[in-house]
Design a protein around this motif. Structure first.
Motif, short mmCIF file in Angstrom:
data_model
loop_
_atom_site.label_atom_id
_atom_site.label_comp_id
_atom_site.label_asym_id
_atom_site.label_seq_id
_atom_site.Cartn_x
_atom_site.Cartn_y
_atom_site.Cartn_z
N TRP A 6 0.85 -1.19 0.00
CA TRP A 6 0.00 0.00 0.00
C TRP A 6 0.88 1.24 0.00
O TRP A 6 2.05 1.18 0.35
N VAL A 7 0.30 2.34 -0.41
CA VAL A 7 0.99 3.62 -0.42
C VAL A 7 0.38 4.46 0.70
O VAL A 7 -0.82 4.69 0.75
N ALA A 8 1.24 4.89 1.62
CA ALA A 8 0.80 5.70 2.76
C ALA A 8 0.48 7.12 2.30
O ALA A 8 0.80 7.52 1.18
N ALA A 9 -0.12 7.88 3.19
CA ALA A 9 -0.51 9.26 2.88
C ALA A 9 0.69 10.13 2.51
O ALA A 9 0.56 11.06 1.72
N ASP A 10 1.87 9.80 3.06
CA ASP A 10 3.06 10.59 2.74
C ASP A 10 3.74 10.14 1.44
O ASP A 10 4.79 10.66 1.07
N GLY A 11 3.16 9.15 0.75
CA GLY A 11 3.70 8.69 -0.52
C GLY A 11 4.64 7.50 -0.42
O GLY A 11 5.10 6.98 -1.43
N THR A 12 4.93 7.05 0.80
CA THR A 12 5.81 5.91 0.99
C THR A 12 5.08 4.62 0.65
O THR A 12 3.95 4.41 1.09
N GLU A 13 5.73 3.75 -0.13
CA GLU A 13 5.13 2.46 -0.46
C GLU A 13 5.66 1.40 0.52
O GLU A 13 6.86 1.26 0.69
N TYR A 14 4.75 0.69 1.15
CA TYR A 14 5.09 -0.38 2.08
C TYR A 14 4.67 -1.72 1.48
O TYR A 14 3.73 -1.78 0.69
N TYR A 15 5.37 -2.79 1.87
CA TYR A 15 5.00 -4.12 1.39
C TYR A 15 5.24 -5.15 2.48
O TYR A 15 6.06 -4.95 3.38
N VAL A 16 4.53 -6.26 2.38
CA VAL A 16 4.70 -7.39 3.28
C VAL A 16 4.59 -8.66 2.43
O VAL A 16 3.62 -8.83 1.70
N LYS A 17 5.59 -9.53 2.52
CA LYS A 17 5.56 -10.85 1.88
C LYS A 17 5.45 -11.87 3.00
O LYS A 17 6.17 -11.77 3.99
#
Length: 94
Positions: free
Chosen positions: A49-60
């Motif tokens: 997902w992309v957070a409100a600040d524009g950072t993309e996070y991921y979980v595998k």
């Protein structure tokens, strides 16, 4: 002969059913998820997902008879790929 053809078709269906398949696969504007495997037995997948600040996070992750385990992430502390720069291990006081 008909019995042989029926047996061959049933064998092909059984082999196809035993291979991992997509369980979940969707993508939206700022999030996506994919999961493969055999539902109820073992799956592996990832979501991001992309957070409100524009950072993309991921979980595998993998989920099987041993439970749910994060394999790699930049969002979960202690996971491979997690950048904990600036974290000193102590809780902040409010």
């Amino acid at each position: 002969m008909k019995l042989l053809v029926i047996f061959a078709l049933l064998s092909l269906v059984a082999v196809a059913a035993s291979y991992p398949s997509d369980i979940v696969d969707f993508e939206l504007d700022n999030q996506e998820q994919e999961q493969e495997g055999q539902a109820g037995k073992a799956v592996d997948g990832e979501y991001s997902w992309v957070a409100a600040d524009g950072t993309e996070y991921y979980v595998k992750y993998v989920a099987d008879h041993l439970g749910y385990r994060v394999l790699e992430s930049n969002a979960v502390p202690g996971a491979k790929g997690y950048d904990n720069a600036g974290y000193d291990g102590e809780e902040e006081d409010d």
